[in-house]
Design a protein around this motif. Structure first.
Motif, PDB file in Angstrom:
ATOM      1  N   ILE A 123      11.448  39.067   6.948  1.00 53.17           N
ATOM      2  CA  ILE A 123      11.600  37.616   7.097  1.00 53.17           C
ATOM      3  C   ILE A 123      10.383  36.894   6.523  1.00 53.17           C
ATOM      4  N   SER A 124      10.633  35.879   5.731  1.00 55.31           N
ATOM      5  CA  SER A 124       9.579  34.971   5.273  1.00 55.31           C
ATOM      6  C   SER A 124       9.646  33.720   6.136  1.00 55.31           C
ATOM      7  N   LEU A 125       8.539  33.396   6.809  1.00 57.32           N
ATOM      8  CA  LEU A 125       8.479  32.111   7.516  1.00 57.32           C
ATOM      9  C   LEU A 125       7.907  31.083   6.563  1.00 57.32           C
ATOM     10  N   LEU A 126       8.536  29.933   6.493  1.00 59.23           N
ATOM     11  CA  LEU A 126       8.154  28.952   5.479  1.00 59.23           C
ATOM     12  C   LEU A 126       7.942  27.564   6.060  1.00 59.23           C
ATOM     13  N   PHE A 254      10.250  28.568  -3.184  1.00 62.85           N
ATOM     14  CA  PHE A 254       9.696  27.830  -2.032  1.00 62.85           C
ATOM     15  C   PHE A 254       8.174  27.942  -2.014  1.00 62.85           C
ATOM     16  N   ASN A 255       7.677  29.175  -2.259  1.00 62.70           N
ATOM     17  CA  ASN A 255       6.225  29.386  -2.217  1.00 62.70           C
ATOM     18  C   ASN A 255       5.481  28.570  -3.265  1.00 62.70           C
ATOM     19  N   TYR A 256       6.141  28.337  -4.398  1.00 64.49           N
ATOM     20  CA  TYR A 256       5.481  27.557  -5.455  1.00 64.49           C
ATOM     21  C   TYR A 256       5.516  26.060  -5.179  1.00 64.49           C
ATOM     22  N   THR A 257       6.317  25.644  -4.221  1.00 65.68           N
ATOM     23  CA  THR A 257       6.366  24.216  -3.898  1.00 65.68           C
ATOM     24  C   THR A 257       4.988  23.761  -3.420  1.00 65.68           C
ATOM     25  N   PRO A 258       4.373  22.807  -4.112  1.00 64.09           N
ATOM     26  CA  PRO A 258       3.030  22.365  -3.698  1.00 64.09           C
ATOM     27  C   PRO A 258       3.046  21.913  -2.236  1.00 64.09           C
ATOM     28  N   GLY A 259       2.061  22.388  -1.465  1.00 68.51           N
ATOM     29  CA  GLY A 259       1.973  22.010  -0.062  1.00 68.51           C
ATOM     30  C   GLY A 259       2.753  22.922   0.870  1.00 68.51           C
ATOM     31  N   SER A 260       3.384  23.962   0.325  1.00 68.03           N
ATOM     32  CA  SER A 260       4.122  24.893   1.189  1.00 68.03           C
ATOM     33  C   SER A 260       3.163  25.931   1.766  1.00 68.03           C
ATOM     34  N   ARG A 261       3.556  26.518   2.916  1.00 59.81           N
ATOM     35  CA  ARG A 261       2.807  27.639   3.471  1.00 59.81           C
ATOM     36  C   ARG A 261       3.789  28.727   3.880  1.00 59.81           C
ATOM     37  N   PHE A 262       3.304  29.953   3.926  1.00 54.21           N
ATOM     38  CA  PHE A 262       4.193  31.104   4.040  1.00 54.21           C
ATOM     39  C   PHE A 262       3.566  32.208   4.878  1.00 54.21           C
ATOM     40  N   ALA A 263       4.375  32.876   5.699  1.00 53.93           N
ATOM     41  CA  ALA A 263       3.945  34.100   6.386  1.00 53.93           C
ATOM     42  C   ALA A 263       5.094  35.094   6.308  1.00 53.93           C
ATOM     43  N   LYS A 270       9.085  47.216  16.590  1.00 54.29           N
ATOM     44  CA  LYS A 270       8.710  46.855  17.953  1.00 54.29           C
ATOM     45  C   LYS A 270       7.458  45.995  18.004  1.00 54.29           C
ATOM     46  N   MET A 271       6.639  46.060  16.968  1.00 54.49           N
ATOM     47  CA  MET A 271       5.423  45.232  16.899  1.00 54.49           C
ATOM     48  C   MET A 271       5.444  44.458  15.586  1.00 54.49           C
ATOM     49  N   PRO A 272       4.724  43.322  15.504  1.00 55.81           N
ATOM     50  CA  PRO A 272       4.700  42.608  14.223  1.00 55.81           C
ATOM     51  C   PRO A 272       4.142  43.498  13.118  1.00 55.81           C
ATOM     52  N   VAL A 273       4.785  43.484  11.977  1.00 55.58           N
ATOM     53  CA  VAL A 273       4.274  44.163  10.781  1.00 55.58           C
ATOM     54  C   VAL A 273       4.191  43.114   9.673  1.00 55.58           C
ATOM     55  N   VAL A 274       2.955  42.700   9.387  1.00 59.49           N
ATOM     56  CA  VAL A 274       2.735  41.673   8.356  1.00 59.49           C
ATOM     57  C   VAL A 274       3.022  42.258   6.984  1.00 59.49           C
ATOM     58  N   LEU A 275       3.847  41.594   6.208  1.00 61.24           N
ATOM     59  CA  LEU A 275       4.129  42.068   4.862  1.00 61.24           C
ATOM     60  C   LEU A 275       4.193  40.876   3.910  1.00 61.24           C
ATOM     61  N   THR A 276       3.103  40.709   3.164  1.00 63.48           N
ATOM     62  CA  THR A 276       3.061  39.665   2.138  1.00 63.48           C
ATOM     63  C   THR A 276       3.008  40.366   0.790  1.00 63.48           C
ATOM     64  N   SER A 280       0.360  36.980  -3.029  1.00 60.86           N
ATOM     65  CA  SER A 280       0.178  35.968  -1.978  1.00 60.86           C
ATOM     66  C   SER A 280      -1.269  35.500  -1.918  1.00 60.86           C
ATOM     67  N   SER A 281      -1.432  34.232  -1.597  1.00 62.09           N
ATOM     68  CA  SER A 281      -2.774  33.663  -1.535  1.00 62.09           C
ATOM     69  C   SER A 281      -3.506  34.153  -0.292  1.00 62.09           C
ATOM     70  N   LEU A 282      -4.822  34.034  -0.326  1.00 66.75           N
ATOM     71  CA  LEU A 282      -5.645  34.373   0.841  1.00 66.75           C
ATOM     72  C   LEU A 282      -5.182  33.543   2.040  1.00 66.75           C
ATOM     73  N   GLU A 283      -4.888  32.279   1.810  1.00 63.39           N
ATOM     74  CA  GLU A 283      -4.468  31.410   2.911  1.00 63.39           C
ATOM     75  C   GLU A 283      -3.186  31.926   3.565  1.00 63.39           C
ATOM     76  N   ASN A 284      -2.221  32.351   2.744  1.00 66.27           N
ATOM     77  CA  ASN A 284      -0.959  32.840   3.304  1.00 66.27           C
ATOM     78  C   ASN A 284      -1.128  34.195   3.999  1.00 66.27           C
ATOM     79  N   LYS A 285      -2.046  35.018   3.502  1.00 67.66           N
ATOM     80  CA  LYS A 285      -2.311  36.290   4.181  1.00 67.66           C
ATOM     81  C   LYS A 285      -2.941  36.017   5.552  1.00 67.66           C
ATOM     82  N   LEU A 286      -3.903  35.104   5.583  1.00 70.32           N
ATOM     83  CA  LEU A 286      -4.554  34.747   6.854  1.00 70.32           C
ATOM     84  C   LEU A 286      -3.532  34.155   7.831  1.00 70.32           C
ATOM     85  N   LEU A 287      -2.712  33.274   7.324  1.00 72.11           N
ATOM     86  CA  LEU A 287      -1.671  32.645   8.147  1.00 72.11           C
ATOM     87  C   LEU A 287      -0.759  33.717   8.749  1.00 72.11           C
TER      88      LEU A 287
END
Lengths: 302, 302
Positions: A123-126, A254-263, A270-276, A280-287
């Protein structure tokens, strides 16, 4: 529902979660992780080649940060070690510089401990500047050409993910090019079937509508113009893409839309598994790390 | 190549082109047409029910504009009459409130006079705030699931369209989710085959590369990060979508990008045929007319 990530993170974790990075020898990921540690969000274990990691930490002035290292070299070893660490620490996981397929294999080998569904998807959260709600898009990254049962399972897992973020009864839009069912377009047939399964009570805890064109899914004004009478009416919380290629192109747009953010996260674990993605930008990885820590702390995962 | 529509239209028509609207009884279309007439761009024939059109013109204060009306009622009659008018006047065509399939049927019945290729498809011309060039996306609207020969034909027609705008040798990106060929993803196999056909000289007047992910196609910075060594490197002039559904979702997502502008045309016809969607804004309808008039005047159509 949340209007944006800021609103979601305002209910952030009260104490550090434990984060394990599979394949941490990558600058943007390291910087994002170091920042989250500094902010008190996570304690972190970096899994990867110790020499390479040490060199990279020095190079990026991160050597004094509170980052544990677990040495592993081959992609397979790295993924195995990362899964071990995450199970030992009760923390959550992030994919760094390893192939998604390798990480999924390692998770599947620990099916009982790490999986709760029957299918791993994504899932991409946008957050978009022109929408007033945070929303999810599945699947842009894992299941190439989902059949109707797999689509059902993706929706179920996404709904569960949504619930864990503290949102009940998300509105799911099954995307297609058009809102009319046509026997020439398989996506529209699948969408009708999914909507039927929801009506029959087989996909609980949400609303499922489709086929829906993108405008009917995300734009209330377009729904009014087209006199669309359903429940979604431009307010979809989850978009189900017809297949991975369409989802991937849409997600990147969507990610290229200026002002968008993504996780980005795996679904079905069973646990969150971050997958970017690599790009992906540093900001989106941190998010993504911040959102992962948030969800992990709520301990609503089984 | 043009950086944006403004640059393209700066070389606009020196005298009015003749525009025929198939199914003109729709407010946004009428307003866009009236504006283009006022600006001296087009002389226009509205095809549709005379009573309905007259009422709508009065309602919108457009009754005194220089707009001819040709009476026709059923969708089939409207499309037939519009094609007749366009051939008589040597002008160009715009789809109003009729189904795309009906208009295409009418065009196909005049194959010799109206078609130059073997396939009718569609191109969206797009201007985005984060790209420094106008670019095309095909096919978002007509060919549902193009096979490899149809994809070849779509590229050929798009390249011809591009040439007519005054641009030589466009860079074509054949889109997929990833840039690696995988036997599990038909899109990537098709992309390799199309690139092979180009190498073999079967698709002249352009560069064709693929499979390319969206970032490699439209973002030079991403191409650098991923060390992509091809010719497109983020500078694609034409994006070929894997199929209509993916293209349609992508095109709509581009359209929702704040600050974007859009014009839509059929491909494969001897004269410009404007084709925008019901939900398109008045501005984008007007823009499509302006671009159509521009291309029409250059008389490079056979």
């Amino acid at each position: 529902m949340y209007r944006n990530f800021t609103e979601l993170l305002a209910r952030g974790p009260s104490r550090p979660a434990r984060l394990v990075i599979a394949g941490a020898a990558e600058t943007k990921t390291l910087r994002a992780v170091a920042k989250s540690v500094r902010e008190g969000l996570t304690g972190t274990t970096l899994v990867g080649d110790k020499n390479a990691l040490t060199a990279l930490l020095k190079e990026n002035d991160l050597f004094d940060e509170d980052l544990a290292i677990r040495h592993a070299t081959t992609p397979k070893e790295i993924c195995e070690a990362a899964c071990e660490e995450v199970l030992l620490s009760g923390g959550f996981l992030m994919k760094g510089l390893v192939e998604t397929a390798d990480l999924i294999q390692a998770i599947l080998r620990r099916r009982e401990q790490m999986l709760e569904g029957t299918l791993i998807s994504h899932i991409s959260l946008l957050e978009l500047p022109y929408r007033d709600r945070l929303f999810g898009l599945s699947d842009t990254s894992v299941v190439i050409s989902p059949d109707i049962d797999q689509k059902t399972e993706i929706i179920r897992a996404a709904v569960q993910f949504w619930n864990r973020m503290g949102c009940s009864c998300p509105k799911v839009a099954v995307l297609a090019a058009v809102e009319k069912v046509s026997s020439k377009m398989r996506d529209t047939l699948d969408a009708r079937e999914l909507s039927g399964r929801w009506h029959a009570g087989q996909i609980p805890g949400c609303v499922v509508e489709g086929p829906l064109s993108l405008d009917l899914a995300i734009d209330p004004a377009a729904a009014t113009i087209k006199r669309y009478a359903g429940a979604v009416r431009g307010d979809a919380d989850l978009l189900l893409a017809p297949d991975l290629t369409a989802g991937n192109l849409l997600g990147k747009c969507f990610n290229y839309t200026p002002g968008s953010r993504f996780a980005g996260f795996l679904l079905g674990t069973k646990m969150p598994v971050v997958l970017t993605s690599r790009a992906s930008s540093l900001e989106n990885k941190l998010l993504s790390i911040q959102v992962g820590a948030c969800i992990q702390e709520r301990r609503t995962y089984a």
